[in-house]
Design a protein around this motif. Structure first.
Motif, PDB file in Angstrom:
ATOM      1  N   GLY A 134      -0.780   9.594  32.460  1.00 26.28           N
ATOM      2  CA  GLY A 134      -0.613   8.541  33.461  1.00 26.28           C
ATOM      3  C   GLY A 134      -1.702   7.486  33.417  1.00 26.28           C
ATOM      4  O   GLY A 134      -1.689   6.550  34.229  1.00 26.28           O
ATOM      5  N   GLY A 135      -2.662   7.629  32.504  1.00 25.44           N
ATOM      6  CA  GLY A 135      -3.697   6.626  32.332  1.00 25.44           C
ATOM      7  C   GLY A 135      -5.030   6.946  32.963  1.00 25.44           C
ATOM      8  O   GLY A 135      -5.938   6.109  32.968  1.00 25.44           O
ATOM      9  N   ALA A 136      -5.205   8.187  33.517  1.00 21.44           N
ATOM     10  CA  ALA A 136      -6.473   8.553  34.158  1.00 21.44           C
ATOM     11  C   ALA A 136      -7.479   8.969  33.091  1.00 21.44           C
ATOM     12  O   ALA A 136      -7.698  10.144  32.830  1.00 21.44           O
ATOM     13  N   LEU A 137      -8.115   7.964  32.472  1.00 23.99           N
ATOM     14  CA  LEU A 137      -9.025   8.211  31.349  1.00 23.99           C
ATOM     15  C   LEU A 137     -10.261   7.328  31.474  1.00 23.99           C
ATOM     16  O   LEU A 137     -10.233   6.281  32.140  1.00 23.99           O
ATOM     17  N   LYS A 138     -11.342   7.751  30.805  1.00 28.77           N
ATOM     18  CA  LYS A 138     -12.556   6.952  30.743  1.00 28.77           C
ATOM     19  C   LYS A 138     -12.530   5.978  29.566  1.00 28.77           C
ATOM     20  O   LYS A 138     -13.467   5.192  29.387  1.00 28.77           O
ATOM     21  N   ILE A 139     -11.471   6.043  28.764  1.00 32.41           N
ATOM     22  CA  ILE A 139     -11.325   5.182  27.588  1.00 32.41           C
ATOM     23  C   ILE A 139      -9.942   4.554  27.633  1.00 32.41           C
ATOM     24  O   ILE A 139      -9.094   4.968  28.433  1.00 32.41           O
ATOM     25  N   PRO A 140      -9.680   3.521  26.799  1.00 28.77           N
ATOM     26  CA  PRO A 140      -8.317   3.003  26.712  1.00 28.77           C
ATOM     27  C   PRO A 140      -7.336   4.106  26.322  1.00 28.77           C
ATOM     28  O   PRO A 140      -7.657   4.975  25.512  1.00 28.77           O
ATOM     29  N   LYS A 141      -6.155   4.093  26.900  1.00 26.89           N
ATOM     30  CA  LYS A 141      -5.171   5.160  26.683  1.00 26.89           C
ATOM     31  C   LYS A 141      -4.734   5.196  25.219  1.00 26.89           C
ATOM     32  O   LYS A 141      -4.283   4.183  24.668  1.00 26.89           O
ATOM     33  N   PRO A 142      -4.840   6.366  24.552  1.00 27.80           N
ATOM     34  CA  PRO A 142      -4.373   6.480  23.166  1.00 27.80           C
ATOM     35  C   PRO A 142      -2.851   6.325  23.105  1.00 27.80           C
ATOM     36  O   PRO A 142      -2.148   6.518  24.099  1.00 27.80           O
ATOM     37  N   ASP A 143      -2.372   6.004  21.926  1.00 25.34           N
ATOM     38  CA  ASP A 143      -0.930   5.808  21.746  1.00 25.34           C
ATOM     39  C   ASP A 143      -0.436   6.754  20.652  1.00 25.34           C
ATOM     40  O   ASP A 143       0.115   6.328  19.647  1.00 25.34           O
ATOM     41  N   ASN A 144      -0.641   8.047  20.871  1.00 24.97           N
ATOM     42  CA  ASN A 144      -0.325   9.030  19.823  1.00 24.97           C
ATOM     43  C   ASN A 144       1.137   9.436  19.766  1.00 24.97           C
ATOM     44  O   ASN A 144       1.567  10.031  18.772  1.00 24.97           O
ATOM     45  N   PRO A 185      -7.863   9.737  20.927  1.00 23.93           N
ATOM     46  CA  PRO A 185      -7.236   8.972  19.837  1.00 23.93           C
ATOM     47  C   PRO A 185      -7.148   9.815  18.560  1.00 23.93           C
ATOM     48  O   PRO A 185      -7.982  10.693  18.309  1.00 23.93           O
ATOM     49  N   LYS A 186      -6.142   9.529  17.768  1.00 24.22           N
ATOM     50  CA  LYS A 186      -5.880  10.315  16.570  1.00 24.22           C
ATOM     51  C   LYS A 186      -7.093  10.358  15.646  1.00 24.22           C
ATOM     52  O   LYS A 186      -7.453  11.420  15.118  1.00 24.22           O
ATOM     53  N   ASP A 187      -7.733   9.238  15.437  1.00 25.02           N
ATOM     54  CA  ASP A 187      -8.899   9.210  14.538  1.00 25.02           C
ATOM     55  C   ASP A 187     -10.030  10.096  15.060  1.00 25.02           C
ATOM     56  O   ASP A 187     -10.727  10.750  14.279  1.00 25.02           O
ATOM     57  N   GLU A 188     -10.193  10.102  16.369  1.00 20.36           N
ATOM     58  CA  GLU A 188     -11.249  10.936  16.950  1.00 20.36           C
ATOM     59  C   GLU A 188     -10.901  12.422  16.821  1.00 20.36           C
ATOM     60  O   GLU A 188     -11.783  13.256  16.599  1.00 20.36           O
ATOM     61  N   SER A 237      -4.944  17.341  10.876  1.00 17.23           N
ATOM     62  CA  SER A 237      -5.460  16.853   9.592  1.00 17.23           C
ATOM     63  C   SER A 237      -4.586  17.301   8.431  1.00 17.23           C
ATOM     64  O   SER A 237      -4.285  16.520   7.528  1.00 17.23           O
ATOM     65  N   LEU A 238      -4.127  18.544   8.468  1.00 19.00           N
ATOM     66  CA  LEU A 238      -3.325  19.079   7.367  1.00 19.00           C
ATOM     67  C   LEU A 238      -1.886  18.574   7.405  1.00 19.00           C
ATOM     68  O   LEU A 238      -1.261  18.363   6.359  1.00 19.00           O
ATOM     69  N   SER A 239      -1.329  18.382   8.614  1.00 17.17           N
ATOM     70  CA  SER A 239       0.069  17.957   8.731  1.00 17.17           C
ATOM     71  C   SER A 239       0.226  16.444   8.639  1.00 17.17           C
ATOM     72  O   SER A 239       1.270  15.950   8.211  1.00 17.17           O
ATOM     73  N   GLY A 240      -0.795  15.698   9.071  1.00 21.62           N
ATOM     74  CA  GLY A 240      -0.775  14.243   8.937  1.00 21.62           C
ATOM     75  C   GLY A 240      -0.223  13.492  10.121  1.00 21.62           C
ATOM     76  O   GLY A 240      -0.485  12.295  10.261  1.00 21.62           O
ATOM     77  N   SER A 241       0.551  14.156  10.977  1.00 23.28           N
ATOM     78  CA  SER A 241       1.160  13.429  12.097  1.00 23.28           C
ATOM     79  C   SER A 241       1.223  14.300  13.338  1.00 23.28           C
ATOM     80  O   SER A 241       1.257  15.536  13.264  1.00 23.28           O
ATOM     81  N   VAL A 242       1.250  13.621  14.483  1.00 26.24           N
ATOM     82  CA  VAL A 242       1.344  14.313  15.762  1.00 26.24           C
ATOM     83  C   VAL A 242       2.662  15.070  15.869  1.00 26.24           C
ATOM     84  O   VAL A 242       2.710  16.226  16.316  1.00 26.24           O
ATOM     85  N   GLY A 243       3.743  14.450  15.444  1.00 24.33           N
ATOM     86  CA  GLY A 243       5.060  15.073  15.548  1.00 24.33           C
ATOM     87  C   GLY A 243       5.156  16.361  14.756  1.00 24.33           C
ATOM     88  O   GLY A 243       5.634  17.390  15.260  1.00 24.33           O
ATOM     89  N   LEU A 244       4.713  16.335  13.500  1.00 25.08           N
ATOM     90  CA  LEU A 244       4.785  17.542  12.677  1.00 25.08           C
ATOM     91  C   LEU A 244       3.844  18.614  13.209  1.00 25.08           C
ATOM     92  O   LEU A 244       4.169  19.809  13.191  1.00 25.08           O
ATOM     93  N   ALA A 245       2.669  18.207  13.695  1.00 21.80           N
ATOM     94  CA  ALA A 245       1.728  19.183  14.248  1.00 21.80           C
ATOM     95  C   ALA A 245       2.344  19.940  15.420  1.00 21.80           C
ATOM     96  O   ALA A 245       2.265  21.178  15.497  1.00 21.80           O
ATOM     97  N   ALA A 252       5.567   9.174  16.412  1.00 20.21           N
ATOM     98  CA  ALA A 252       4.826  10.436  16.355  1.00 20.21           C
ATOM     99  C   ALA A 252       4.770  11.044  14.959  1.00 20.21           C
ATOM    100  O   ALA A 252       3.843  11.796  14.647  1.00 20.21           O
ATOM    101  N   PHE A 253       5.746  10.709  14.109  1.00 18.77           N
ATOM    102  CA  PHE A 253       5.768  11.297  12.764  1.00 18.77           C
ATOM    103  C   PHE A 253       5.145  10.381  11.712  1.00 18.77           C
ATOM    104  O   PHE A 253       5.205  10.675  10.517  1.00 18.77           O
ATOM    105  N   GLU A 254       4.535   9.296  12.174  1.00 15.63           N
ATOM    106  CA  GLU A 254       3.860   8.400  11.242  1.00 15.63           C
ATOM    107  C   GLU A 254       2.666   9.108  10.588  1.00 15.63           C
ATOM    108  O   GLU A 254       1.848   9.728  11.268  1.00 15.63           O
ATOM    109  N   GLY A 255       2.586   9.032   9.279  1.00 14.79           N
ATOM    110  CA  GLY A 255       1.488   9.663   8.550  1.00 14.79           C
ATOM    111  C   GLY A 255       1.766  11.077   8.099  1.00 14.79           C
ATOM    112  O   GLY A 255       0.874  11.731   7.534  1.00 14.79           O
ATOM    113  N   THR A 256       2.992  11.565   8.341  1.00 17.49           N
ATOM    114  CA  THR A 256       3.333  12.939   7.941  1.00 17.49           C
ATOM    115  C   THR A 256       3.023  13.162   6.471  1.00 17.49           C
ATOM    116  O   THR A 256       3.390  12.367   5.610  1.00 17.49           O
TER     117      THR A 256
END
Length: 526
Positions: free
Chosen positions: A212-222, A295-298, A71-79, A226-230
């Motif tokens: 590898g896709g072993a999830l109960k939900i659609p696979k997130p695309d984080n 997912p990022k929003d979650e 939340s503070l960094s804004g992006s997966v890459g920076l985090a 990765a630095f989008e939203g920094t």
């Protein structure tokens, strides 16, 4: 006044034999002063030392903190970059404590290092450190977290009092285990450390499966872009790194029990790097697992239940309740580790002789454990748990507890820099490992950053408090350190001058074979 007249002088050559005036401010003289322990007290081996550090570092933060970092960094890459930076900075701190620990392999940690470097005025640094240790309780916060997650697991609605009642049971159990059954307390710490390592390993492996896709939900695309939203916010980056660095607090935990460690220099040289490297790798892999499955929003909306979102997405909804038990046990392991070390710091301050009722706090009676020191930390932790109401007051207390540690680390590292620059003034200084000057400077600057960062004005809706000034805990934390200076001023300067006496420090041997210092008064008869 203090423990200044709580024993009879023994082992010296008489009051006039070899008194040394220690400085020109404090009215303190040294007589026959030395340190002694017994080999039978050395119960901590390499594995126990590793888990003493591991349990202190890994509490409940890794199950929730990554959402705040994102939340503070804004992006997966920076985090992810900030977690790497936090690992590196913590490694510099570990190197500083590794050097001091191998040079002064005694119980007490920072107390010993500050005393060794900041010798004048005599005991000023000790007094300031003592007020921080004696008046603030680290074990309270994770005891409350333990209560919250146990109630979640039992499907009981959490309120202020049932949460804190379970937390009280948690910290009381930790106190009694370490105070009444030392060896079993160490074994329980080791077991919970292994259990915690297993749970984190399950999260890591499940994260690989999620990639590898072993999830109960659609696979997130984080990981795409990765630095989008920094963030462009200085406050966001500053506080994200601040939170990351606090997630690594505990790499010095074995330093507090070196008098009880078998072959302490060798053990510390193995345990500290092993624990830090293990935690650094696990933290990075756990973050990757979270980003692979949630997912990022979650993540941004999950707050303290990020790991719950992960378990739900990977294993299904029924796994969430099991996770609550895992997090609660992790919190309990942290409480055990914290009260173990803090009780020993209080005991070491008692052995130094500067606390009120020092003989009481220095004792290992009746179960060959620092029961009095553990009890003192239990009392303070219970007050911190039960007294403040939820909200600003409780968060304020927790922040007050943590902030002074940065100040202490700053002066510990500054002291090591001073030793490097003035090596001839410390002829007896002979550590088994050297941190090196560049590493110590990095750690010193990192703590200067931790001291200054909370004073950076927050942006709208990002303040740590709703109604209090955002910097208040910093000022109060510094105030606790200054309170120790005021105590020292009266004990070592003002009262001796008014009373016409000097304090003489000498060493006596307790019935358990451990040494402790006592202060007696030498009156000027002129």
């Amino acid at each position: 006044m203090s423990g200044s007249i709580d024993g009879v002088r023994k082992g010296g050559d008489g009051i006039g034999a070899s008194l040394v005036k220690t400085d020109k401010v404090a009215e303190v003289l040294d007589g026959n002063v030395y340190d002694q322990t017994t080999e039978e007290r050395r119960q901590i081996g390499v594995l126990s030392a590793i888990f003493l550090i591991f349990n202190r570092m890994v509490g409940t933060g890794i199950f929730a903190t990554p959402s705040a970092i994102l939340s503070l960094s804004g992006s997966v890459g920076l985090a992810l970059f900030l977690w790497v930076a936090g690992t590196i900075i913590s490694a510099t701190g570990m190197a500083v404590y590794l050097e001091f620990g191998t040079a002064i392999p005694r119980n007490g940690g920072e107390k010993n290092y500050l005393e060794y470097v900041y010798k004048y005025p005599k005991f000023l640094a000790t007094g300031m450190f003592a007020s921080y240790v004696f008046l603030l309780g680290w074990a309270g916060s994770n005891s409350v977290v333990f209560g919250e997650y146990i109630l979640h697991a039992a499907d009981i609605e959490v309120d202020r009092w049932n949460q804190r009642a379970v937390g009280l049971a948690c910290v009381t159990a930790a106190f009694l285990i370490h105070g009444l059954a030392l060896n079993w307390g160490i074994r329980l710490q080791n077991f919970l450390g292994l259990f915690k390592l297993l749970i984190i390993s399950i999260i890591v492996v499940a994260g690989w499966a999620a990639l590898g896709g072993a999830l109960k939900i659609p696979k997130p695309d984080n990981f795409t872009n990765a630095f989008e939203g920094t963030t462009g916010s200085a406050y966001g980056v500053v506080n994200a790194l601040y939170n990351v660095m606090w997630s690594f607090v505990g790499y010095s935990n074995a330093n507090y029990a070196l008098s009880e460690t078998r072959n302490p220099i060798r053990t510390l040289k193995i345990a500290a790097p092993t624990a830090l490297i293990l935690v650094g790798i696990l933290y990075m892999l756990v973050n990757i697992a979270y980003f692979a499955a949630v997912p990022k929003d979650e993540i941004l909306s999950s707050g303290r239940i990020l790991a719950a979102s992960f378990f739900k997405n990977v294993f299904g909804g029924t796994a969430e309740r099991a996770l609550s038990v895992f997090v609660a046990l992790s919190a309990f392991g942290n409480v055990l580790s914290v009260i173990f070390s803090q009780g020993r710091i209080v005991q070491e301050l008692g052995r130094e002789g500067i606390l009120p009722f020092s003989q009481f706090f220095a004792s290992n009676r009746p179960f060959k454990a620092p029961l009095a020191g553990l009890f003192e930390h239990w009392v303070v932790s219970v007050i911190i748990m039960l007294a403040p109401p939820p909200g600003d007051a409780y968060n304020f207390i927790l922040n007050v507890i943590t902030y002074p540690l940065s100040v202490i680390n700053f002066f510990v590292s500054a002291g090591l820099i001073y030793i490097y620059i003035n090596r001839s003034k410390f002829p007896d200084y002979n550590p088994a490992i050297k941190a090196t000057l560049p590493v110590v400077v990095v750690f010193n600057l990192a703590n200067a950053y931790l001291i200054a960062a909370p004073f950076v004005p927050p942006e709208e809706d990002q303040s740590v408090y709703e109604h209090l000034p955002y910097y208040l805990h910093c000022l109060v934390g510094i105030g606790f350190l200054l309170a120790g200076a005021v105590y020292w001023l009266f004990w070592a300067v003002i009262l001796p001058k008014i009373g016409g006496y000097k304090l003489i420090r000498e060493t006596v041997i307790q019935e358990d074979g451990w040494s402790r210092n006592v202060f007696s008064r030498l009156y000027d008869l002129k």
